[in-house]
Every structure is written in structure tokens, then in C-alpha cells.
Design an enzyme around this catalytic site. Structure first.
Site, PDB file in Angstrom:
ATOM      1  N   LYS A   6       0.838  -1.195   0.000  1.00 22.04           N
ATOM      2  CA  LYS A   6       0.000   0.000   0.000  1.00 22.04           C
ATOM      3  C   LYS A   6       0.881   1.256   0.000  1.00 22.04           C
ATOM      4  O   LYS A   6       1.985   1.238   0.549  1.00 22.04           O
ATOM      5  CB  LYS A   6      -0.874   0.041   1.264  1.00 22.04           C
ATOM      6  N   ARG A  32     -10.038 -11.918   2.080  1.00 15.53           N
ATOM      7  CA  ARG A  32     -10.870 -12.984   1.495  1.00 15.53           C
ATOM      8  C   ARG A  32     -10.119 -14.306   1.437  1.00 15.53           C
ATOM      9  O   ARG A  32     -10.736 -15.365   1.464  1.00 15.53           O
ATOM     10  CB  ARG A  32     -11.366 -12.553   0.114  1.00 15.53           C
TER      11      ARG A  32
END
Length: 519
Positions: free
Chosen positions: A284, A358
Site C-alpha cells: 500500500k 478474502r
């Protein structure tokens, strides 16, 4: 700390430092007028003129404090406006929460040591007085929360005895609601504290220890914790693809509560537990890492809920599953284009290591179905940044094909203030996760947009039999704007609604009695 009780005396016979009045606009209810009459008679003959002079007439957001003297002791009168309360019942209930929170926070600021408040009339809220008390007790704890552990100049703890004045026609019901509210309010603040702790304090090892403590304290909760070796044996390649990148070994935590009834339904709660998220190899930007300590909010919520259910003893089997990892870049971290295999044998092409939540939840769902065959699976996750664009920062995104399950969760959210907004899901969105080289891709194709929905579709691919719902709390887990009882930092999003939802699957009367008896 707060000590909340029901009073067994008449309102004005309580020897307290502060009297709190929750008042409708224009002071037009009978209870408002009765309160003012008593104050006018004994303390301020010109009270109405004083309130008018200070422009207080009970409008939403207004508050005013007056000081008086009784038997040589200073008293405080807190007037808090509720407005007209002419909106939908759930909106009126939220207005009440925020008004009451402002009173709690003002009393804390003034170091009030004892106070009493009367429940308002129930008609605008369309719930019973017992339910109203429960909601306000929970809200009292939430309004009191502050994350100040690391402040060197922090003030002394606020100690206050808070009394609720209730009608005595259902004192048993009020007592049960009080204990429910105290237990859940305390649990919510515990979760908020864990979520607010930085990644150098809370990591997979320390958070798993907190889960073990709950099992040690409550004999009706069992706890299983394992690391990479057992995960490898179970074929959890999806979970391990994230966990292996960190110096902190990933932990897979299962907390289990079994109901006394052999025919009770089973609900599995799966909470995402990324204690810090750098994005992994798909790193990020620096500014986007601020707040990534909040990425374990789903796991923290599930763990404290299991403690709450241990106290409540509901007629529901409950499985709390929290895969705990730290998503870090390293020589062991997954790369883009890697292919991993989840516990159910499905292969996953990793198109972004920043879509890690996920991946760990996929194996959590597989584990729940293989070893516990739940009737319902609900996953709770700070899953997608897209959630904030889809529903803003005041609603959780709710996704499910099961209309009854979805409606039940929405109803719990309306009652408790954990607001949800349903997003669509159908087979067209499922295609977004297709991969040319594996069964699935861990990111949806950009041409589909709808990142929150395509992420949910990825998780749905690992559900085989259970009824399933997905809660994306990414936009509500921290810093909810304009809600005073949530303040800065962690919010405890989903805990209130999930507690209510699970309870609805048991027998209400016996549940609350168990809570009272077990403190």
C-alpha cells in the site's frame, strides 16, 4: 468506571449529584412538565424563563446544565433535547442514543459521581420500556469509551453510579435488560480497545491469547488454536499464503459454545483478523497504511461476542472462527500470480496480495462447514475500500442471497443502531472472479466494478451448504462521523446487531435469566 443500577426509590428521593432530563422539543410531554414543576417548586421558580433565556427548548442536539443546592450539597440538573421525535421509530431511537450519550459525556467531563435518569415515554420508539433500557445501558458504556492507555497525562478514571428510574410493573424484565446491557456494553468496549491497540501490541499471538483467556474464564466455551503446521496438514493454502509473510506466526482460532438442546441450530461467525495490513508485496502507499491496525475488527468482534454468549447461554450452538494473520512483505510472502489451494481444494490465482482478507476467510468458511456443519455462516470483515464508496461510513454493507436471513439481520441492525445496507448479488457478479489459470482470482475484474460485491462473491464460492451472509464493515469499523457515542477510533461495528440476531434464534426468557444468574 460506570456502575449502572435500577433505583428502588422514587425519582426525587434518590440522593444523587445529578438529575438528567431527556426532553422533547417545546417540553410538550407530561413527564417533561412534571420534572420542570418539581424543579420550579423546590429550586428555580423561574425555570421556564431561564431555559428560554438560554435558548433551550428541547431541540435535538441542545443541552443545558443548571446548578442548585440541597441540604448543603450541590446538585446538577442536566437538560438534554430530543427534538420532535417525529421520524421513523429507528431514527428516533438513534436520536435518543446520541442525546443520552451527550449527557453521559458531559457528566464525565464534570466528574459527576452519581446521577439518575428516567426512561422517556416509549411511543416514539415503538419498543418496550425494557428494550429501551437495554439500548440505553449499552449506549452508556459506549459513550464512556476512550482509548487513552498510552497517554502519559491521562486523567483519573471516571467513577460514577448511574441509576435508571423505571416503572415497577415489570421490574424483573428491567433487571434482565440491565444485565444484558451491561454485559454487551462491556464486551463492545473490550473489542474497541483491542482494535485500537497498535500492531506492535496486538498481533496474531497476543490476540489468540485473549481468546484463550475467555475459554479459561468460561467453562461452557472451548478454544482450539493452531498455527502453520496444523494449517498445512488441513490444506489451508489460502490462509497460509498470507500468514507466512510475517515474523508473527499466523493463528487459527476456534471458540465453540454448545447449547443444552441437542436440536439447537448452529451459527458460525467468521471474523477477519488481519492485525496489520501493509498490502504485502502489493504494498500500500504509506498514507493508505494509516489505520490498518483496524483490519482485525471482525475477529475482535467475534471473540468478544463469544464471551457474551458464554454469559448468556443461548439456545443456539455458536462457532466463532477467527483466522489471525499479519500481512507483511518478506521473502516468504506471496507474490502476484502465485496460485494457492484452499482447504476445499479450489485453486486461487493471487492477483493482489492486498486482497488478503478474502483469502484467510475462505479457509475459515471451509473449516466451519467441514467440522461444524452450521445452519448459518456470517462472515464479518473490513474487506474492501470500495465499501465506503458504496454505502458511506454510516452503514455496513450486507450481502446475501437468503432473503429471510438478510431481513433478520437488517431488523437487528435497525433495532440496535448497527445500520446495514443490502447490496445486490447474482451470478453475473460471480463471473468477475474468473481466472484463466485457476478456479478463482482473488480480485474481481475491473470491468465489473462493484468491488464490495465481487469480494463477497469470492467468499460465497467457499460456502457449500449453509445459509450465508457477508458483512463488510470496512467503512464503519473506525471513526464514524457525527456519532458521538462512537467517538474517535474503533466503533465495535456489528457487535450489537449480531448479539441481537443470535438471540433471536434462542428462547429470549431463558437467555436473559441465564445472564442475570451468571453476572
Amino acid at each position: 468506571m460506570l456502575s449502572i443500577k435500577l433505583t428502588d426509590k422514587k425519582f426525587w428521593d434518590n440522593n444523587v449529584e445529578a438529575y438528567v432530563f431527556l426532553m422533547k422539543e417545546n417540553l410538550d410531554s407530561a413527564s417533561d412538565l412534571d420534572s420542570i414543576s418539581k424543579i420550579e417548586t423546590d429550586f428555580y421558580p423561574h425555570l421556564k424563563q431561564i431555559l428560554k433565556r438560554h435558548k433551550f427548548n428541547g431541540q435535538k442536539g441542545q443541552s443545558y446544565v443548571l446548578t442548585a443546592e440541597k441540604n448543603g450539597k450541590l446538585l446538577q440538573f442536566f437538560f438534554v433535547g430530543l427534538g420532535k421525535l417525529d421520524q421513523a421509530w429507528d431514527r428516533n431511537l438513534e436520536i435518543l442514543r446520541r442525546a443520552w450519550a451527550s449527557a453521559v459525556q458531559r457528566m464525565k467531563h464534570l466528574s459527576i459521581e452519581s446521577a439518575i435518569v428516567a426512561l422517556p415515554e416509549t411511543e416514539p420508539f415503538k419498543v418496550s420500556s425494557v428494550e429501551l433500557l437495554k439500548q440505553l445501558v449499552i449506549n452508556s458504556y459506549m459513550a464512556d469509551y476512550e482509548f487513552i492507555q498510552f497517554k502519559s497525562n491521562k486523567k483519573d478514571d471516571w467513577n460514577c453510579q448511574l441509576f435508571f428510574d423505571v416503572i415497577d410493573e415489570d421490574f424483573t424484565g428491567f433487571t434482565q435488560a440491565l444485565e444484558y446491557g451491561k454485559s454487551l456494553g462491556s464486551a463492545i468496549n473490550t473489542a474497541r480497545h483491542w482494535i485500537d491497540l497498535p500492531g506492535n501490541i496486538i498481533h496474531p499471538g497476543t490476540l489468540s491469547e485473549e481468546a484463550q483467556k475467555i475459554a479459561n474464564e468460561h467453562k461452557n466455551i472451548s478454544c482450539t488454536i493452531f498455527g502453520h503446521e496444523r494449517a498445512q496438514e488441513l490444506g489451508m493454502g489460502s490462509f497460509l499464503s498470507v500468514a507466512r509473510g510475517s515474523e508473527h506466526e499466523g493463528k487459527f482460532v476456534i471458540l465453540e459454545y454448545k447449547a443444552a438442546d441437542n436440536n439447537a441450530p448452529t451459527i458460525a461467525l467468521c471474523g477477519k483478523g488481519v492485525t496489520f495490513d501493509t498490502g504485502g508485496i502489493s504494498l500500500k502507499p504509506s498514507a493508505s497504511m494509516d489505520g490498518m491496525k483496524y483490519d482485525m475488527a471482525g475477529a475482535a468482534s467475534v471473540i468478544v461476542l463469544m464471551k457474551f454468549f458464554a454469559q448468556l447461554k443461548p439456545n443456539v450452538n455458536i462457532i466463532g472462527i477467527t483466522p489471525l494473520v499479519e500481512n507483511m512483505p518478506s521473502g516468504r510472502a506471496s507474490r502476484q500470480d502465485d496460485i494457492v489451494v484452499a482447504m476445499n481444494g479450489k485453486s486461487i490465482e493471487i492477483k493482489s496480495t492486498d486482497a488478503e482478507g478474502r483469502l484467510i476467510l475462505a479457509d475459515a468458511i471451509c473449516y466451519a462447514e467441514k467440522f461444524h456443519t452450521p445452519d448459518i455462516i456470517i462472515d464479518i470483515a473490513t474487506l474492501t475500500g470500495a465499501c465506503a464508496y458504496a454505502v458511506g461510513h454510516l452503514h455496513m454493507a450486507l450481502i446475501s442471497r437468503d432473503e429471510d436471513l438478510k431481513n433478520a439481520l437488517l431488523a437487528s441492525g435497525k433495532l440496535t443502531g448497527d445500520k446495514m445496507w443490502p447490496l445486490p448479488i447474482d451470478d453475473d457478479f460471480v463471473l468477475a472472479n474468473n481466472s484463466d489459470v485457476a478456479d478463482l482470482s482473488n480480485t474481481g475484474a475491473r470491468s465489473y466494478g462493484a468491488g464490495t460485491i465481487t469480494a463477497a462473491c469470492f467468499l460465497e464460492a467457499f460456502v457449500s451448504k449453509a445459509r450465508w451472509a457477508h458483512l463488510d464493515i470496512a467503512s464503519t469499523a473506525s471513526d464514524a462521523p457525527g456519532i458521538n457515542y462512537l467517538g474517535k477510533g474503533a466503533t465495535g461495528a456489528s457487535i450489537r446487531a449480531l448479539a441481537d440476531f443470535v438471540i433471536s434464534h434462542g428462547k429470549q426468557d431463558s437467555l436473559i435469566k441465564n445472564l442475570v444468574n451468571n453476572g
